[in-house]
Design a protein around this motif. Structure first.
Motif, PDB file in Angstrom:
ATOM      1  N   ALA A 101       0.813  -1.221   0.000  1.00 34.01           N
ATOM      2  CA  ALA A 101       0.000   0.000   0.000  1.00 34.01           C
ATOM      3  C   ALA A 101       0.840   1.261   0.000  1.00 34.01           C
ATOM      4  CB  ALA A 101      -0.931  -0.008   1.210  1.00 34.01           C
ATOM      5  N   ALA A 102       2.051   1.198   0.538  1.00 32.05           N
ATOM      6  CA  ALA A 102       2.956   2.350   0.545  1.00 32.05           C
ATOM      7  C   ALA A 102       4.367   1.812   0.678  1.00 32.05           C
ATOM      8  CB  ALA A 102       2.643   3.286   1.709  1.00 32.05           C
ATOM      9  N   THR A 103       5.319   2.561   0.191  1.00 32.63           N
ATOM     10  CA  THR A 103       6.718   2.162   0.342  1.00 32.63           C
ATOM     11  C   THR A 103       6.993   1.900   1.821  1.00 32.63           C
ATOM     12  OG1 THR A 103       7.299   3.427  -1.607  1.00 32.63           O
ATOM     13  CG2 THR A 103       9.097   2.878  -0.100  1.00 32.63           C
ATOM     14  N   ALA A 104       7.666   0.783   2.092  1.00 35.18           N
ATOM     15  CA  ALA A 104       7.797   0.312   3.476  1.00 35.18           C
ATOM     16  C   ALA A 104       9.140   0.701   4.087  1.00 35.18           C
ATOM     17  CB  ALA A 104       7.630  -1.199   3.513  1.00 35.18           C
ATOM     18  N   PRO A 105       9.116   1.080   5.370  1.00 39.31           N
ATOM     19  CA  PRO A 105      10.389   1.390   6.043  1.00 39.31           C
ATOM     20  C   PRO A 105      11.176   0.132   6.387  1.00 39.31           C
ATOM     21  CG  PRO A 105       8.548   1.640   7.581  1.00 39.31           C
ATOM     22  CD  PRO A 105       7.956   1.233   6.260  1.00 39.31           C
ATOM     23  N   ILE A 106      12.476   0.243   6.366  1.00 38.72           N
ATOM     24  CA  ILE A 106      13.352  -0.860   6.761  1.00 38.72           C
ATOM     25  C   ILE A 106      13.951  -0.498   8.123  1.00 38.72           C
ATOM     26  CG2 ILE A 106      15.392  -2.216   6.165  1.00 38.72           C
ATOM     27  CD1 ILE A 106      14.941  -1.270   3.228  1.00 38.72           C
ATOM     28  N   ARG A 122       8.986  -4.078   7.227  1.00 37.41           N
ATOM     29  CA  ARG A 122       7.620  -4.299   7.667  1.00 37.41           C
ATOM     30  C   ARG A 122       6.747  -3.280   6.949  1.00 37.41           C
ATOM     31  NH1 ARG A 122       6.329  -0.542  10.556  1.00 37.41           N
ATOM     32  NH2 ARG A 122       4.168  -0.560  11.181  1.00 37.41           N
ATOM     33  N   TYR A 124       2.543  -2.376   4.979  1.00 37.43           N
ATOM     34  CA  TYR A 124       1.098  -2.582   4.948  1.00 37.43           C
ATOM     35  C   TYR A 124       0.685  -3.125   3.585  1.00 37.43           C
ATOM     36  CZ  TYR A 124       1.041   0.090   9.271  1.00 37.43           C
ATOM     37  OH  TYR A 124       1.258   0.505  10.557  1.00 37.43           O
ATOM     38  N   ASP A 126      -2.251  -4.356   0.965  1.00 36.53           N
ATOM     39  CA  ASP A 126      -3.654  -4.290   0.563  1.00 36.53           C
ATOM     40  C   ASP A 126      -4.011  -5.659  -0.008  1.00 36.53           C
ATOM     41  OD1 ASP A 126      -6.161  -3.563  -0.232  1.00 36.53           O
ATOM     42  OD2 ASP A 126      -5.527  -1.889  -1.516  1.00 36.53           O
ATOM     43  N   PHE A 136      -5.525  -2.644   5.831  1.00 34.87           N
ATOM     44  CA  PHE A 136      -4.338  -3.299   5.281  1.00 34.87           C
ATOM     45  C   PHE A 136      -3.717  -4.237   6.304  1.00 34.87           C
ATOM     46  CE2 PHE A 136      -3.726   0.954   2.867  1.00 34.87           C
ATOM     47  CZ  PHE A 136      -4.639   0.566   1.888  1.00 34.87           C
ATOM     48  N   PRO A 138      -0.765  -5.545   8.271  1.00 40.16           N
ATOM     49  CA  PRO A 138       0.633  -5.228   8.589  1.00 40.16           C
ATOM     50  C   PRO A 138       1.428  -6.519   8.612  1.00 40.16           C
ATOM     51  CG  PRO A 138      -0.744  -5.069  10.573  1.00 40.16           C
ATOM     52  CD  PRO A 138      -1.606  -5.630   9.466  1.00 40.16           C
ATOM     53  N   LYS A 155       5.718   1.206  -3.114  1.00 36.88           N
ATOM     54  CA  LYS A 155       4.275   1.247  -3.302  1.00 36.88           C
ATOM     55  C   LYS A 155       3.860   0.563  -4.611  1.00 36.88           C
ATOM     56  CE  LYS A 155       0.347   4.262  -3.834  1.00 36.88           C
ATOM     57  NZ  LYS A 155      -0.300   5.489  -3.457  1.00 36.88           N
TER      58      LYS A 155
ATOM     59  N   LEU B 147       5.783  -7.461  15.128  1.00 38.10           N
ATOM     60  CA  LEU B 147       6.457  -7.272  13.841  1.00 38.10           C
ATOM     61  C   LEU B 147       7.729  -6.443  13.986  1.00 38.10           C
ATOM     62  CD1 LEU B 147       3.379  -6.523  11.546  1.00 38.10           C
ATOM     63  CD2 LEU B 147       4.875  -8.526  11.421  1.00 38.10           C
ATOM     64  N   GLN B 157       6.870   5.945   8.063  1.00 40.22           N
ATOM     65  CA  GLN B 157       5.826   5.419   7.188  1.00 40.22           C
ATOM     66  C   GLN B 157       4.999   6.555   6.579  1.00 40.22           C
ATOM     67  OE1 GLN B 157       4.922   1.785   6.237  1.00 40.22           O
ATOM     68  NE2 GLN B 157       4.577   3.422   4.767  1.00 40.22           N
ATOM     69  N   LEU B 160       7.235   8.159   3.895  1.00 37.87           N
ATOM     70  CA  LEU B 160       7.334   7.320   2.698  1.00 37.87           C
ATOM     71  C   LEU B 160       6.029   7.360   1.906  1.00 37.87           C
ATOM     72  CD1 LEU B 160       9.223   4.284   4.271  1.00 37.87           C
ATOM     73  CD2 LEU B 160      10.108   5.733   2.449  1.00 37.87           C
ATOM     74  N   ASP B 164       5.421   8.814  -1.834  1.00 36.96           N
ATOM     75  CA  ASP B 164       4.844   8.021  -2.930  1.00 36.96           C
ATOM     76  C   ASP B 164       3.877   8.878  -3.749  1.00 36.96           C
ATOM     77  OD1 ASP B 164       6.134   5.623  -2.277  1.00 36.96           O
ATOM     78  OD2 ASP B 164       4.497   4.932  -0.989  1.00 36.96           O
ATOM     79  N   VAL B 265      -4.691   1.261   9.382  1.00 37.51           N
ATOM     80  CA  VAL B 265      -4.534   1.951   8.107  1.00 37.51           C
ATOM     81  C   VAL B 265      -5.274   1.171   7.036  1.00 37.51           C
ATOM     82  CG1 VAL B 265      -2.313   2.943   8.756  1.00 37.51           C
ATOM     83  CG2 VAL B 265      -2.372   0.758   7.570  1.00 37.51           C
TER      84      VAL B 265
END
Ligand SMILES: [Zn+2]
Lengths: 336, 415
Positions: A101-106, A122, A124, A126, A136, A138, A155, B147, B157, B160, B164, B265
């Motif tokens: 759903a969106a670019t994910a943080p590392i 990690r 989210y 869809d 979404f 996780p 994304k 997680l 988040q 980011l 996007d 979300v």
């Protein structure tokens, strides 16, 4: 987990000796501090969430769908729709795929409970893409191409949801892998288990040899060998390497070399037949990364930016130790 | 608002990475003592108290405020503790303002603080992993905490997701570095700031170590601070009466707005979107509406900057720059430069002084009282620069789902 020993909620070394110690304030005066903890253990019920986690144990993914508005909750966090005056929701089986759903943080710097598990990603996902309203999932995101790095989990990425072979009923039982990395014949398989994928030993990416990068490798080697020569007995730099034993093969666009760490010493050599088998290989196009490192830069930063490739997270802490070297050598010299 | 509410005075402790000289009892007492001394008041002048303390684990005591009551001369007065994540300070002040506005009491002391870095991780032999472990308990135990979600992930988040949808805005490291450099110079002028002696250049920001690429280098992130702050809110009559004692101008609370987004979300419905900080937008809009002002009327903003990239988004959400082009803060020179303004000049038209305190990145971030820190600074700067309107902002909870904003107005007699 060692042998038959059970993994514990609180790891063994996650503790402090019971003591009171002195600590100096900014005012220069001594103060006391006491070692203590705030500990609670739980047998925490999953309650109404149990249905979702039981499904995970069976390698199924379920959501809850509102019969009135059609929204789908992923995961099934409630069985009553808050949008529709808490109307009854029904169980719906979800596909084992989704879209990021969106670019994910590392996460490179984890919290204390996750030390040793980073870097990890990690995000989210869809999953109920057909529903007009949906939450979404996780979940952890993994790649079969090495350590997670920027540019992979962006994304819109199509993901396969993969299940661990041994599932306990936790959110870590399921994780997302880029669909393009899944062999075609496995893409529709439900459930797809982790053991069907090669997550542990990713293939080393091919680096194109470029004659123009040869001088950069030569000067990087010279810089690293110069630095290695400065690591003398009893110095900070030696302590940084103490207790470590690694042979690392490095492949660059300018050629290959080896980094050997043993007995507090660092050795850097152009590849020779006498080099023992490497613990792991790292790759980078431009060997100048290593010259920058010697000049006070950072190898771990190069990993975080995706420039320097590492196969797995076990390799990552080695770079932190290496990153400390230039600074330690500078401080050793300043003291002289 | 039902009744007009004024700020009589405010004070904070010095912001430090760790206070071994004081417990949280001592920090709260120092902040309250300084506030009452500044206001020439005693505990007897106060009707009730509101506490802002974010996390019991940091203080290592459940009901941490109970130990404070007697120590800060609030015995036998009503007291309520507020805890709302990073927005705790804002929400504590909102509760205090509501007590006065409703007519329930006339004078409220609002005190917030945190003792975060007594936490210690035995594995790394340093506090930080344990501090972030403690904050990670802000995430639920069923999904997000297992997680490995961290506090940084919350804002990262959002950044980011925003990037996007709006590439080329917060993603420009040079723009962010220029903002950091300005915040640093502002923090240098704050005698209570945690990093007041640091000099940070644009180059240093852009070369500092990564925490999470691509938006968070070490020099772009807020700190963990130990400290406390306190504010006295009073009804109109009482505020005028108390202000006589010091002759300091009253700063009025003109508008308060707040919004908490959903935890989950998703797409549509009530779900939190990933590319906007809706809570910030709603909070600011509601505060403007109550105050009857527009963003263009406001010249000083003290906002909760967890990350520089988030500062940019929040300035967009609050209507100071367009969403998608928040880099106008630098490109169009909207962020005033403290070296040009000095200690007493108001920002010229078209410019805003953002975080003159140094913000949470250079000033300090004692979570339960960080927004009191911001309000303390906004009040001080309004008086010093004769700026009629200012905005104080707070954000918090996972994925920045809590938002709050307060519009302040300098009393005309103070002008
Ligand atoms: Zn519904």
């Amino acid at each position: 987990m060692k042998g038959k020993e059970k993994e514990m909620v609180i790891p063994r070394d996650f503790n402090l000796p019971k003591e009171v110690s002195e600590v100096r304030g900014q005012d220069g005066k001594p103060y006391l501090q006491f070692n203590t903890g705030m500990l609670t253990l739980y047998k925490q019920t999953y309650g109404e969430l149990s249905r979702f986690f039981m499904a995970l144990r069976e390698a199924r993914l379920i959501g809850s769908r509102c019969k009135t508005c059609g929204q789908v909750m992923v995961p099934a966090a409630s069985w009553h729709c808050p949008n529709c005056n808490f109307a009854e929701m029904e169980e719906v089986a979800l596909p084992h795929r989704g879209v990021l759903a969106a670019t994910a943080p590392i996460t490179f710097f984890p919290s204390a409970s996750f030390v040793g598990q980073a870097p990890f990603c990690r995000g989210y996902v869809d999953v109920a893409t057909e529903a007009k309203i949906a939450s979404f999932l996780p979940c952890r995101l993994r790649t079969t191409t090495g350590i997670p790095r920027p540019g992979i989990f962006v994304k819109g990425l199509e993901l396969k949801l993969v299940f661990e072979d041994k599932r306990q009923g936790t959110i870590l039982d399921i994780f997302g892998v880029p669909m393009v990395e899944i062999p075609k014949e496995l893409r529709k398989k439900e459930p797809l288990l982790a053991s069907a994928l090669n997550l542990k030993a990713p293939p080393v990416p091919k680096i194109k040899a470029e004659a123009a990068l040869k001088p950069a490798l030569a000067s990087a080697l010279k810089a690293m060998q110069g630095m290695a020569a400065k690591i003398k007995s009893g110095t900070r730099a030696e302590k940084d390497l103490a207790g470590r034993k690694h042979v690392i093969k490095v492949k660059t666009g300018g050629g290959e070399f080896d980094i050997k760490i043993e007995r507090g010493k660092l050795a850097v050599n152009g590849s020779s037949p006498r080099t023992p088998a490497a613990d792991f290989t790292m790759t980078v196009e431009n060997p100048a990364v290593f010259s920058k490192w010697v000049a006070g830069g950072s190898l771990s930063d190069a990993v975080m930016e995706g420039e320097l490739w590492l196969p797995n997270l076990e390799a990552f802490p080695v770079l932190y130790a290496l990153d400390r070297l230039p600074r330690s050598i500078r401080r050793d010299q300043e003291e002289k | 608002m039902m009744r007009k509410v004024g700020i009589v005075n405010a004070a904070i402790t010095e912001c430090r990475g760790r206070w071994v000289e004081k417990t949280y009892w001592g920090l709260f007492q120092e902040a309250v003592r300084a506030t009452l001394a500044n206001a020439k008041m005693t505990g007897d002048d106060v009707d009730s108290v509101v506490w802002g303390i974010y996390n019991d684990i940091f203080e290592h005591q459940a009901i941490p405020e109970s130990a404070l009551t007697g120590l800060v001369a609030m015995t036998n007065k009503p007291g309520v503790r507020v805890t709302n994540g990073g927005a705790t300070g804002f929400y504590a002040m909102r509760a205090a303002i509501a007590e006065v506005a409703s007519g329930m009491v006339d004078v409220v002391l609002c005190a917030g603080g945190e003792k975060a870095t007594d936490c210690f991780d035995p594995v790394s032999q340093s506090p930080t992993p344990m501090v972030i472990n403690t904050i990670a308990y802000s995430w639920d135990p069923f999904f997000e905490n297992p997680l490995g979600a961290t506090a940084n992930d919350s804002y990262m988040q959002m950044c980011l997701g925003y990037n996007d949808s709006h590439p080329g805005d917060i993603g420009d490291p040079l723009v962010r570095a220029k903002i950091v450099e300005k915040l640093c110079r502002q923090g240098n002028r704050n005698p209570y700031a945690q990093r007041r002696n640091e000099k940070v250049t644009v180059e240093q920001v852009m070369n500092s170590r990564w925490i999470i690429p691509p938006f968070l280098r070490l020099l772009e992130a807020c700190m963990y601070t130990e400290g406390a702050g306190a504010v006295v809110f009073a009804s109109e009559d009482k505020a005028r009466e108390l202000a006589e004692r010091t002759g300091e101008p009253i700063v009025w609370v003109r508008g308060v707005g707040a919004a908490n987004e959903a935890y989950a979300v998703g797409r549509g419905g009530y779900y939190k979107p990933l590319d906007r900080i809706v809570s910030d937008r709603l909070a600011a809009e509601r505060a403007y509406e109550m105050a009857g002002v527009r963003p263009a009327d406001i010249k000083i903003v003290e906002l909760h900057d967890a990350f520089v990239a988030q500062l940019m988004i929040t300035m967009g959400e609050m209507g100071f720059v367009p969403i998608g082009r928040t880099r106008a803060l630098i490109d169009d020179g909207i962020m005033a430069d403290i070296d040009e303004l000095g200690d007493s000049k108001a920002p010229p038209d078209g410019q805003i002084l953002v975080n003159p305190s140094g913000g949470l990145i250079f000033g300090g971030h004692f979570v339960g009282g960080s927004n009191m820190f911001s309000l303390w600074s906004a009040r001080k700067e309004m008086i010093a620069r004769q700026v009629p309107l200012a905005l104080v902002h707070g954000t918090g909870a996972i994925n920045a789902c809590y938002g709050g904003a307060i519009v302040l107005e300098l009393d005309e007699r103070g002008m």
